[in-house]
Enzyme design. Structure first.
Site, PDB file in Angstrom:
ATOM      1  N   CYS A 204       0.820  -1.218   0.000  1.00 58.07           N
ATOM      2  CA  CYS A 204       0.000   0.000   0.000  1.00 58.07           C
ATOM      3  C   CYS A 204       0.851   1.265   0.000  1.00 58.07           C
ATOM      4  CB  CYS A 204      -0.947  -0.015   1.194  1.00 58.07           C
ATOM      5  SG  CYS A 204      -2.166  -1.352   1.111  1.00 58.07           S
TER       6      CYS A 204
ATOM      7  N   HIS B  92      -7.092  -6.067   9.796  1.00 56.65           N
ATOM      8  CA  HIS B  92      -5.983  -6.333   8.876  1.00 56.65           C
ATOM      9  C   HIS B  92      -6.421  -5.950   7.475  1.00 56.65           C
ATOM     10  CE1 HIS B  92      -2.593  -7.924   6.880  1.00 56.65           C
ATOM     11  NE2 HIS B  92      -2.234  -8.805   7.808  1.00 56.65           N
TER      12      HIS B  92
END
Length: 382
Positions: A84, A334
């Site tokens: 990310c 998560h």
């Protein structure tokens, strides 16, 4: 060409996080994406770049479902939990080169309801080497693969399980302040120590959650960001790094050094700030030890001093370096670290609610993936 302040995060969006969404991963990602686009004050048709997470959802899914008329750029950054933040670097690079203006970065998972991590990683190409040589011997899940790093740190520096527990306890305290967290029951060091052993030295509460949900951000050109709905969060410095022996931890010359050790100096140099300038940090926390090791490799304390650093209360709200103010992967959800980026944006906008760090102007977020890949972004309030 430096990427310094060429891009900014202009929108964030999250779904509810749960252990059973009852929805497809694509549906979850589309919800988070629409929220992020709306948060930025944009329309779906303004999106001209997409960097999807390597989860079976592809750029074409967003073209089709969001009605994107002219997607100019798509890519995948397959670094596991480092993906990310690495995608932020990729997006800023695409923007700085003039390819696109607004890049959507979505992540979605049904990690809790669709199978165990030990089964899923066997099909990931990043785990091919350990799949051939180590998984047949019984090391089939990340907890088993990463535990030797933590044990080595303990043997070299005297790090204790109680010090790792401080990370779990402080993170849980932050999750309790978050209205969108899976784990909201208070935790003490005694609770941590009483939790069952998963893979020595990791206890249950040293391990991150498996979660259902989605999170997305929009990265825009810095010049365009100033004219959008929300205060921009400017990317000052960003970098990724890969550890020595990137495919197998056990063959690494130094088990206690991660890829973030290579990325951090580049990110800080690009940003032009020092460690003392960082007001808040969101540190990727698949396991408590990985947080502590990153704090060392980032330079917030010396190698081997991570245990005393976290034990001192430095990482708690009100401490020297508040971290994982949303509850992290350990207690919020998560989402492969995208929720860490979203939380840093909220902190720098002053929108983090009860967990808001006073006067937060500059923050840092990291990613950690696979066998130690690392990514770092330093951002400031726009």
């Amino acid at each position: 060409m430096s990427l310094r302040e060429k891009g900014a995060i202009t929108g964030v969006g999250e779904t509810a996080y749960s252990k059973e969404s009852g929805r497809s991963v694509l549906s979850l990602q589309l919800e988070a994406s629409l929220k992020a686009i709306e948060d930025a004050g944009l329309k779906p048709t303004d999106i001209d770049g997409v960097i999807p997470y390597a989860s079976g959802v592809v750029a074409e899914d967003f073209i089709t479902n969001l009605g994107l008329p002219d997607l100019r750029f798509s890519a995948v950054t397959p670094l596991g939990g480092a993906s990310c933040v690495a995608a932020v670097q990729c997006a800023v690079a695409a923007i700085a080169s003039g390819i696109c203006n607004h890049v959507l970065i979505p992540v979605g998972r049904n990690g809790a309801s669709q199978g165990r991590i030990g089964t899923r990683v066997q099909y990931m190409p990043q785990f091919r080497v350990v799949g051939e040589f180590e998984m047949p011997l019984g090391a089939i899940a990340p907890a088993q693969l990463y535990a030797p790093m933590a044990r080595r740190h303990m043997e070299l520096y005297g790090t204790t399980s109680q010090q790792l527990g401080e990370i779990a306890v402080s993170t849980r305290a932050n999750a309790i302040l978050n209205g969108n967290a899976v784990m909201t029951k208070p935790m003490s060091i005694e609770d941590h120590q009483a939790s069952r052993m998963i893979s020595d030295p990791f206890r249950l509460f040293d391990c991150s959650l498996e979660s259902d949900g989605a999170c997305a951000i929009v990265v825009s050109g810095a010049d365009r960001a100033r004219d959008l709905r929300r205060p921009p969060v400017v990317v000052m410095g960003v970098a990724e790094g890969h550890p020595d022996s990137p495919s197998v931890i056990t063959q690494r010359p130094d088990l206690t050094r991660l890829g973030v050790a290579k990325a951090a100096p580049r990110a800080f140099a690009m940003a032009g700030v020092s460690h003392d300038d960082i007001d808040v940090a969101e540190i990727y926390d698949c396991f408590t030890y990985i947080v502590m090791c990153q704090l060392e490799d980032l330079g917030f304390c010396k190698k081997g001093e991570g245990g005393p650093f976290v034990e001192s209360g430095a990482i708690r709200l009100g401490g020297k370096l508040p971290i994982n103010t949303h509850g992290g992967l350990l207690s919020q959800a998560h989402m492969v670290g995208m929720n860490h980026i979203a939380e840093l944006v909220r902190q720098l906008r002053g929108e983090a609610g009860k967990a808001q760090v006073a006067d937060a102007e500059i923050g840092l977020v990291t990613g950690y993936g696979d066998m130690g890949d690392g990514s770092v972004a330093i951002m400031r309030r726009g």
